[in-house]
Design a protein around this motif. Structure first.
Motif, PDB file in Angstrom:
ATOM      1  N   ASN A  12       0.845  -1.194   0.000  1.00 41.83           N
ATOM      2  CA  ASN A  12       0.000   0.000   0.000  1.00 41.83           C
ATOM      3  C   ASN A  12       0.880   1.244   0.000  1.00 41.83           C
ATOM      4  O   ASN A  12       1.633   1.492   0.945  1.00 41.83           O
ATOM      5  CB  ASN A  12      -0.915  -0.017   1.230  1.00 41.83           C
ATOM      6  N   GLU A  13       0.784   2.008  -1.075  1.00 39.03           N
ATOM      7  CA  GLU A  13       1.700   3.125  -1.299  1.00 39.03           C
ATOM      8  C   GLU A  13       1.619   4.187  -0.197  1.00 39.03           C
ATOM      9  O   GLU A  13       2.631   4.723   0.249  1.00 39.03           O
ATOM     10  CB  GLU A  13       1.393   3.751  -2.659  1.00 39.03           C
ATOM     11  N   LYS A  14       0.398   4.462   0.253  1.00 36.73           N
ATOM     12  CA  LYS A  14       0.206   5.485   1.284  1.00 36.73           C
ATOM     13  C   LYS A  14       0.848   5.070   2.607  1.00 36.73           C
ATOM     14  O   LYS A  14       1.518   5.854   3.278  1.00 36.73           O
ATOM     15  CB  LYS A  14      -1.295   5.734   1.506  1.00 36.73           C
ATOM     16  N   ASN A  15       0.605   3.824   2.963  1.00 35.78           N
ATOM     17  CA  ASN A  15       1.159   3.325   4.220  1.00 35.78           C
ATOM     18  C   ASN A  15       2.677   3.202   4.140  1.00 35.78           C
ATOM     19  O   ASN A  15       3.397   3.496   5.097  1.00 35.78           O
ATOM     20  CB  ASN A  15       0.524   1.976   4.579  1.00 35.78           C
ATOM     21  N   LYS A  17       4.642   5.091   2.407  1.00 33.87           N
ATOM     22  CA  LYS A  17       5.205   6.435   2.516  1.00 33.87           C
ATOM     23  C   LYS A  17       5.197   6.916   3.971  1.00 33.87           C
ATOM     24  O   LYS A  17       6.179   7.474   4.461  1.00 33.87           O
ATOM     25  CB  LYS A  17       4.425   7.417   1.639  1.00 33.87           C
TER      26      LYS A  17
END
Ligand code: MN
Length: 131
Positions: A12-15, A17
Motif C-alpha cells: 500500500n503506497e500510502k502506508n 510512505k
C-alpha cells in the motif's frame, strides 16, 4: 553509531510512505519491497536489523513469508513485526503464534510506532549480549 537498516514489505503506497517518513525522520535507513518474494530476496542480501511486514500482499502473504525467513539461516534471526489492517482477534493470535516479534495495526499510530520499533530493536540487542 551506524544507522540501522529497516526493510519495509508493504504494497500500500500510502502506508509505505507514512512508515518510510516516520523511520527516516527518526534516523533509520529504509529499504523497500512491495511483494513478499522481493522482500525475502532483499532480506537475504541486505541483512536488515528489522523487517516490517504487511500481512496482505499480492502473491505470497506475510505469514507465509515469515516461515520462509525463519527457515533460512541467512534471515532466521532478523526480527519481523507484522503490519495488519485486521482488528480480528483470531488473526492477531495467528500473527503472534506464527512467530512475529509483534504487530502494528493499520492505520499506524504515529505516537506508538517508533517506541514500538525501538523496543524490538533493543530486545534484539539484549539477546545478542546474552549469547
Ligand atoms: Mn497490503
Amino acid at each position: 553509531m551506524a544507522q540501522e537498516l529497516i526493510l519495509l514489505i508493504e504494497d500500500n503506497e500510502k502506508n509505505l510512505k507514512l512508515v518510510r517518513d516516520l523511520l527516516q525522520f527518526n534516523g533509520y535507513e529504509t529499504i523497500e519491497a512491495i511483494t513478499a518474494e522481493e522482500g525475502i530476496e532483499i532480506a537475504r542480501t541486505h541483512h536488515p536489523a528489522l523487517i516490517l511486514m504487511d500481512i496482505q500482499l499480492p502473491g505470497m502473504d506475510g505469514i507465509t513469508a515469515l516461515k520462509h525467513l525463519r527457515a533460512d539461516p541467512l534471515t532466521r534471526v532478523i526480527p519481523v513485526v507484522a503490519i495488519t489492517a485486521s482488528v480480528m482477534t483470531a488473526e492477531r493470535k495467528e500473527i503472534l503464534e506464527a512467530g512475529f516479534e509483534g504487530y502494528q495495526a493499520k492505520p499506524i499510530n504515529i505516537k506508538e510506532f517508533i517506541p514500538a520499533i525501538k523496543n524490538v530493536l533493543n530486545s534484539r540487542l539484549n539477546r545478542q549480549d546474552a549469547s
